[in-house]
Enzyme design. Structure first.
Site, short mmCIF file in Angstrom:
data_model
loop_
_atom_site.label_atom_id
_atom_site.label_comp_id
_atom_site.label_asym_id
_atom_site.label_seq_id
_atom_site.Cartn_x
_atom_site.Cartn_y
_atom_site.Cartn_z
N GLU A 83 0.82 -1.20 0.00
CA GLU A 83 0.00 0.00 0.00
C GLU A 83 0.86 1.26 0.00
O GLU A 83 1.96 1.28 0.55
CB GLU A 83 -0.93 -0.02 1.22
N CYS A 132 -1.18 5.18 9.87
CA CYS A 132 0.09 4.53 10.19
C CYS A 132 -0.16 3.20 10.89
O CYS A 132 -0.96 3.13 11.82
CB CYS A 132 0.91 5.34 11.19
N ASN A 150 -2.97 3.47 16.17
CA ASN A 150 -4.08 3.11 15.30
C ASN A 150 -4.39 1.63 15.48
O ASN A 150 -3.55 0.79 15.16
CB ASN A 150 -3.71 3.39 13.83
N CYS A 203 6.90 -7.41 7.01
CA CYS A 203 8.11 -6.94 7.70
C CYS A 203 8.51 -7.99 8.71
O CYS A 203 7.66 -8.56 9.40
CB CYS A 203 7.85 -5.61 8.40
N CYS A 226 2.28 -3.21 15.45
CA CYS A 226 2.24 -2.90 14.01
C CYS A 226 1.57 -4.01 13.21
O CYS A 226 1.98 -5.17 13.28
CB CYS A 226 3.67 -2.66 13.49
N SER A 255 12.28 6.29 7.34
CA SER A 255 11.91 5.97 8.73
C SER A 255 12.44 4.58 9.06
O SER A 255 12.20 3.62 8.32
CB SER A 255 10.39 5.99 8.88
N CYS A 311 7.29 -5.56 15.30
CA CYS A 311 6.98 -4.65 16.41
C CYS A 311 5.58 -4.98 16.94
O CYS A 311 4.68 -5.31 16.17
CB CYS A 311 7.06 -3.20 15.94
N CYS A 330 3.53 8.30 1.10
CA CYS A 330 4.10 7.34 2.05
C CYS A 330 4.26 6.01 1.30
O CYS A 330 3.28 5.39 0.91
CB CYS A 330 3.15 7.21 3.24
N SER A 366 11.96 5.36 14.77
CA SER A 366 10.81 4.91 15.56
C SER A 366 11.29 4.52 16.94
O SER A 366 11.85 3.45 17.13
CB SER A 366 10.15 3.73 14.86
N LEU A 367 11.04 5.40 17.90
CA LEU A 367 11.62 5.22 19.24
C LEU A 367 10.67 4.42 20.14
O LEU A 367 11.01 3.33 20.61
CB LEU A 367 11.92 6.60 19.82
N HIS A 368 9.53 4.97 20.45
CA HIS A 368 8.42 4.28 21.13
C HIS A 368 8.63 3.92 22.60
O HIS A 368 7.69 3.47 23.25
CB HIS A 368 7.99 3.03 20.37
N1 SAH Z 1 9.68 0.17 9.45
C1 SAH Z 1 9.83 1.56 9.56
C2 SAH Z 1 8.90 2.35 8.68
C3 SAH Z 1 7.47 1.85 8.56
S1 SAH Z 1 6.47 2.00 9.99
C4 SAH Z 1 9.71 1.99 11.00
O1 SAH Z 1 9.32 1.20 11.84
O2 SAH Z 1 10.07 3.14 11.29
C5 SAH Z 1 6.04 3.73 10.00
C6 SAH Z 1 5.67 4.28 11.38
O3 SAH Z 1 4.38 3.82 11.81
C7 SAH Z 1 6.65 3.83 12.47
O4 SAH Z 1 6.99 4.88 13.32
C8 SAH Z 1 5.83 2.82 13.20
O5 SAH Z 1 6.31 2.61 14.48
C9 SAH Z 1 4.47 3.40 13.15
N2 SAH Z 1 3.41 2.46 13.46
C10 SAH Z 1 3.41 1.13 13.25
N3 SAH Z 1 2.23 0.59 13.68
C11 SAH Z 1 1.49 1.60 14.17
C12 SAH Z 1 0.16 1.68 14.72
N4 SAH Z 1 -0.61 0.60 14.83
N5 SAH Z 1 -0.30 2.88 15.09
C13 SAH Z 1 0.46 3.99 14.93
N6 SAH Z 1 1.70 3.97 14.40
C14 SAH Z 1 2.22 2.80 14.02
FE1 SF4 Z 2 8.38 -3.34 10.59
FE2 SF4 Z 2 8.25 -0.69 11.07
FE3 SF4 Z 2 6.11 -2.29 11.51
FE4 SF4 Z 2 8.24 -2.46 13.10
S1 SF4 Z 2 6.88 -0.67 12.85
S2 SF4 Z 2 7.11 -4.21 12.22
S3 SF4 Z 2 9.91 -2.12 11.67
S4 SF4 Z 2 7.05 -1.86 9.54
#
Ligand code: SAH
Ligand code: SF4
Length: 365
Positions: free
Chosen positions: A91, A338, A295, A111, A118, A196, A115, A104, A218-220
């Site tokens: 997408e 996202c 999300n 992936c 995600c 990112s 995470c 985007c 992506s710190l979190h």
């Molecule tokens: N793999 C890379 C880029 C793709 S993810 C990364 O992790 O940075 C893009 C962004 O969306 C990242 O910051 C990720 O942590 C965030 N993200 C992933 N799942 C999410 C969700 N369910 N709600 C909000 N942000 C999310």
């Molecule tokens: Fe992969 Fe980024 Fe999703 Fe983590 S947040 S699983 S690195 S796409």
């Protein structure tokens, strides 16, 4: 085997043309036809000698991924679903704003980094996208979106923030990045192209040396214990190493800050204390924060932090002088926000037969 010319950046295309016995300026001409004019038909490249066109038609092709669906959200976010073969789909989301249009882009089908929050990660890893499939998303979006009234292209900014981890598909992502920056292709400035990453430390160094663009990390979480759980790659590259890599990156980056993305998970990483610890963690890294309200997606155990909590969290960072934005959630009604990108081609196909409230089907042009 037929060569897809969308797989080449300028240097790669020149090398390929050299193999054909053709001069570099011919490669440049074809590059401009492909990426500036969006042309995929060799016969339309009228300033190329017929003999070369015939040679190219015999050996090569210009094939972007096919658009499976193209949906417009109530807030004008537009989501493209691309077929990348073998039952995989990815997408791409276009987010128009007053002063820019951001695309985007995805870099992998699925992936591997898994995470916890995600949806792409939960789907598992299918494969890396080719350079043609990555740049093809921009190619197709430009074609579908057309030019703005002032003649500028609709896409002014690109973020590699869609499905997948760009630094786990380094070579193809860099080829696509080079095309985005190339004046004979998309001509975007380095500051308007962002990668990112979840923090693949050694590859961050490689990106800095090969093709420095704006960086988002992506710190979190503010500590290794929590980040190990949320972003498992942290077990391999812990926060101390990640912060050092950010500092090294900034030596060559086109912007003088790193953007830290921080997904706001209710009761997990969103307390005042978490915010204060973030300030200590990032003390030596010039940075901005982008808070992303979580999300939800089916089966996820997390909840989005309530708005007052997000505001308070942002306040703590801002009171310490750190520019902090909270990402407006857009495109939710079409699962384009996202972390909601899952690219399930079968589900989407099934759904597309009936009208869904809030979604306007847009035919690809
Ligand atoms: N793999 C890379 C880029 C793709 S993810 C990364 O992790 O940075 C893009 C962004 O969306 C990242 O910051 C990720 O942590 C965030 N993200 C992933 N799942 C999410 C969700 N369910 N709600 C909000 N942000 C999310
Ligand atoms: Fe992969 Fe980024 Fe999703 Fe983590 S947040 S699983 S690195 S796409």
């Amino acid at each position: 085997m037929t060569v897809n010319l969308l797989d080449f950046d300028a240097a790669g295309l020149s090398a390929y043309f050299a193999e054909l016995g053709e001069k570099p300026f011919r490669a440049r001409q074809v590059l401009r036809w492909m990426h500036r004019s969006g042309q995929s038909d060799f016969d339309a490249m009228t300033d190329i000698a017929r003999s070369l066109r015939e040679k190219l038609k015999a050996e090569a092709e210009i094939v972007p991924p096919a658009v499976v669906s193209d949906k417009l959200s109530d807030d004008c976010t537009r989501k493209f679903l691309f077929d990348v073969g073998g039952g995989n789909a990815v997408e791409t989301v276009f987010i128009p704003e007053d002063d820019r249009g951001t695309l985007c882009v995805s870099t992998q089908a699925g992936c591997a980094l898994d995470c916890a929050f995600c949806s792409t990660g939960k789907q598992g890893f299918n494969r890396n996208l080719t350079a043609a499939e990555i740049i093809g998303q921009l190619w197709q979006a430009n074609r579908a979106l057309g030019a703005r009234p002032d003649g500028e292209r609709a896409v002014s900014n690109v973020v590699l923030m869609g499905m997948g981890e760009p630094l786990a598909n380094f070579d193809n992502s860099v080829t696509a990045l080079r095309l985005m920056l190339d004046d004979n292709a998309y001509g975007l400035s380095r500051r308007r192209v962002t990668v990112s990453t979840s923090g693949l430390v050694p590859v961050m160094d490689r990106l800095r040396d090969a093709c420095p663009v704006a960086l988002a990390v992506s710190l979190h979480a503010p500590d290794d214990g929590l980040r190990d759980e949320l972003v498992p790659i942290n077990r391999k590259y812990p926060l101390r190493e990640l912060m050092a890599a950010c500092q090294r990156y900034l030596e060559k980056a086109p912007r003088d800050f790193v953007t830290f993305e921080y997904v706001m998970l209710d009761g997990v990483n969103d307390s005042d204390e978490h915010a204060r610890r973030l300030l200590r963690l990032t003390r030596d890294v010039p940075c901005k924060f982008n808070l992303i309200p979580f999300n939800p997606f089916p089966g996820s155990p997390f909840r989005r932090s309530p708005s007052p909590r997000i505001r308070r969290f942002a306040e703590i960072l801002m009171n310490a002088g750190i520019v902090t934005t909270t990402r407006k959630t857009r495109g939710e009604d079409i699962d384009a926000a996202c972390g909601q990108l899952a690219g399930q081609v079968r589900d989407k196909t099934r759904r597309s037969g009936r009208p869904v409230i809030g979604i306007h089907e847009v035919r690809s042009q």
